[in-house]
Design a protein around this motif. Structure first.
Motif, PDB file in Angstrom:
ATOM      1  N   ARG A   1      62.173  48.331  51.905  1.00  0.00           N
ATOM      2  CA  ARG A   1      61.250  47.483  51.186  1.00  0.00           C
ATOM      3  C   ARG A   1      60.405  48.288  50.331  1.00  0.00           C
ATOM      4  NH1 ARG A   1      60.691  42.158  53.158  1.00  0.00           N
ATOM      5  NH2 ARG A   1      62.376  41.738  54.916  1.00  0.00           N
ATOM      6  N   LEU A   2      60.304  47.847  49.129  1.00  0.00           N
ATOM      7  CA  LEU A   2      59.444  48.633  47.993  1.00  0.00           C
ATOM      8  C   LEU A   2      58.301  47.951  47.881  1.00  0.00           C
ATOM      9  CD1 LEU A   2      62.623  49.503  47.512  1.00  0.00           C
ATOM     10  CD2 LEU A   2      61.560  50.839  45.747  1.00  0.00           C
ATOM     11  N   PRO A   3      57.205  48.495  47.909  1.00  0.00           N
ATOM     12  CA  PRO A   3      56.051  47.888  47.441  1.00  0.00           C
ATOM     13  C   PRO A   3      55.611  47.815  46.027  1.00  0.00           C
ATOM     14  CG  PRO A   3      55.276  49.994  47.924  1.00  0.00           C
ATOM     15  CD  PRO A   3      56.651  49.971  48.348  1.00  0.00           C
ATOM     16  N   ARG A   4      55.088  47.014  45.506  1.00  0.00           N
ATOM     17  CA  ARG A   4      54.789  46.819  43.850  1.00  0.00           C
ATOM     18  C   ARG A   4      54.507  47.974  43.482  1.00  0.00           C
ATOM     19  NH1 ARG A   4      52.733  40.382  43.112  1.00  0.00           N
ATOM     20  NH2 ARG A   4      54.345  39.712  44.752  1.00  0.00           N
ATOM     21  N   LYS A   5      53.506  48.728  44.069  1.00  0.00           N
ATOM     22  CA  LYS A   5      52.922  50.018  43.572  1.00  0.00           C
ATOM     23  C   LYS A   5      54.153  51.081  43.412  1.00  0.00           C
ATOM     24  CE  LYS A   5      51.407  51.724  47.974  1.00  0.00           C
ATOM     25  NZ  LYS A   5      50.591  52.225  48.819  1.00  0.00           N
ATOM     26  N   ALA A   6      55.487  50.894  43.992  1.00  0.00           N
ATOM     27  CA  ALA A   6      56.280  51.901  43.658  1.00  0.00           C
ATOM     28  C   ALA A   6      56.822  52.105  42.335  1.00  0.00           C
ATOM     29  CB  ALA A   6      57.514  51.452  44.659  1.00  0.00           C
ATOM     30  N   PHE A   7      56.488  51.093  41.376  1.00  0.00           N
ATOM     31  CA  PHE A   7      56.805  51.124  39.897  1.00  0.00           C
ATOM     32  C   PHE A   7      55.420  51.023  39.166  1.00  0.00           C
ATOM     33  CE2 PHE A   7      59.654  48.519  42.654  1.00  0.00           C
ATOM     34  CZ  PHE A   7      60.799  48.676  42.247  1.00  0.00           C
ATOM     35  N   THR A   8      55.920  51.576  37.912  1.00  0.00           N
ATOM     36  CA  THR A   8      54.825  51.583  37.053  1.00  0.00           C
ATOM     37  C   THR A   8      55.453  51.035  35.585  1.00  0.00           C
ATOM     38  OG1 THR A   8      53.971  53.730  37.991  1.00  0.00           O
ATOM     39  CG2 THR A   8      53.126  53.228  35.598  1.00  0.00           C
ATOM     40  N   PRO A   9      54.639  49.849  35.218  1.00  0.00           N
ATOM     41  CA  PRO A   9      53.601  49.141  35.973  1.00  0.00           C
ATOM     42  C   PRO A   9      54.119  48.353  36.753  1.00  0.00           C
ATOM     43  CG  PRO A   9      54.481  48.083  33.599  1.00  0.00           C
ATOM     44  CD  PRO A   9      55.258  49.302  33.864  1.00  0.00           C
ATOM     45  N   PRO A  10      53.470  48.172  37.914  1.00  0.00           N
ATOM     46  CA  PRO A  10      54.064  47.068  39.025  1.00  0.00           C
ATOM     47  C   PRO A  10      54.388  45.893  38.505  1.00  0.00           C
ATOM     48  CG  PRO A  10      51.666  47.885  39.500  1.00  0.00           C
ATOM     49  CD  PRO A  10      52.077  48.208  37.997  1.00  0.00           C
ATOM     50  N   PRO A  11      55.798  45.440  39.016  1.00  0.00           N
ATOM     51  CA  PRO A  11      56.433  44.044  38.829  1.00  0.00           C
ATOM     52  C   PRO A  11      55.384  43.030  39.286  1.00  0.00           C
ATOM     53  CG  PRO A  11      57.773  45.104  40.130  1.00  0.00           C
ATOM     54  CD  PRO A  11      56.582  46.212  40.002  1.00  0.00           C
ATOM     55  N   HIS A  12      55.732  41.995  39.087  1.00  0.00           N
ATOM     56  CA  HIS A  12      55.071  40.808  39.831  1.00  0.00           C
ATOM     57  C   HIS A  12      55.753  40.147  40.797  1.00  0.00           C
ATOM     58  CE1 HIS A  12      52.319  40.583  36.445  1.00  0.00           C
ATOM     59  NE2 HIS A  12      53.210  40.447  35.521  1.00  0.00           N
TER      60      HIS A  12
END
Length: 180
Positions: free
Chosen positions: A158-169
């Motif tokens: 499970r990946l948190p939103r902060k695993a991406f830049t910018p974070p997805p919604h």
């Protein structure tokens, strides 16, 4: 990169953080010499750890600038960059794996293509919107009565939103598909 924020917004691009990309590849258990597709390769967040794992990578990227940067970055690596849309993607005729963080808007199309009759898919680890991953893991996705006989779906990381830049919604998970 000039204008990268605009390009991300225009293409809905949310690159995966390199630490999370490494976790996804580690969890996939890629073996040296395996052919692995990275669909929506971006700038190579997953491609780099796949190369380190010894995979032969087919990096698929539609955006022309990112495809060019992938070619430059991995010029001396066992990486073939293909500029293609997932809907037009010709799958390898030999057994292959997929480790990918595809654009969320092509998830269903990509999965249908990977699971189509005649596909030589051995396994897939796909970073998807959590709701979509859960639906596929429960066998509630389109055509499940056909492909569910051949593949065992499950939820991996499970990946948190902060695993991406910018974070997805939305929240994300890895959908794992393993040939039965």
């Amino acid at each position: 990169m000039p204008g990268s924020g605009q390009a991300r917004g225009a293409w809905g691009w949310h690159p995966l953080d390199s630490r999370w990309a490494q976790r996804v590849v580690d969890a996939a258990g890629v073996e040296p010499g395996e052919l692995v597709l990275d669909v929506g390769a971006g700038l190579g967040a997953l491609t780099a750890p796949l190369v380190r794992a010894g995979a032969r990578v087919l990096a698929v990227e539609l955006h022309p600038g990112r495809a060019d940067r992938l070619r430059q970055r991995f010029a001396d690596a066992p990486v073939t960059v293909v500029r293609a849309d997932a809907g037009d993607l010709r799958l390898p005729s030999r057994p292959f794996r997929v480790v990918s963080s595809p654009p969320y808007n092509i998830s269903t199309l990509l999965l249908k293509r990977l699971l189509a009759p005649g596909s030589r898919l051995v396994s897939a680890d796909l970073v998807l919107q959590r709701q979509v991953a859960n639906r596929w893991a429960r066998g509630e996705a389109p055509g499940a009565n056909r492909w569910y006989r051949y593949y065992n779906p499950s939820i991996g990381l499970r990946l948190p939103r902060k695993a991406f830049t910018p974070p997805p919604h939305v929240d994300s998970s890895v959908l794992q598909l393993r040939k039965r």
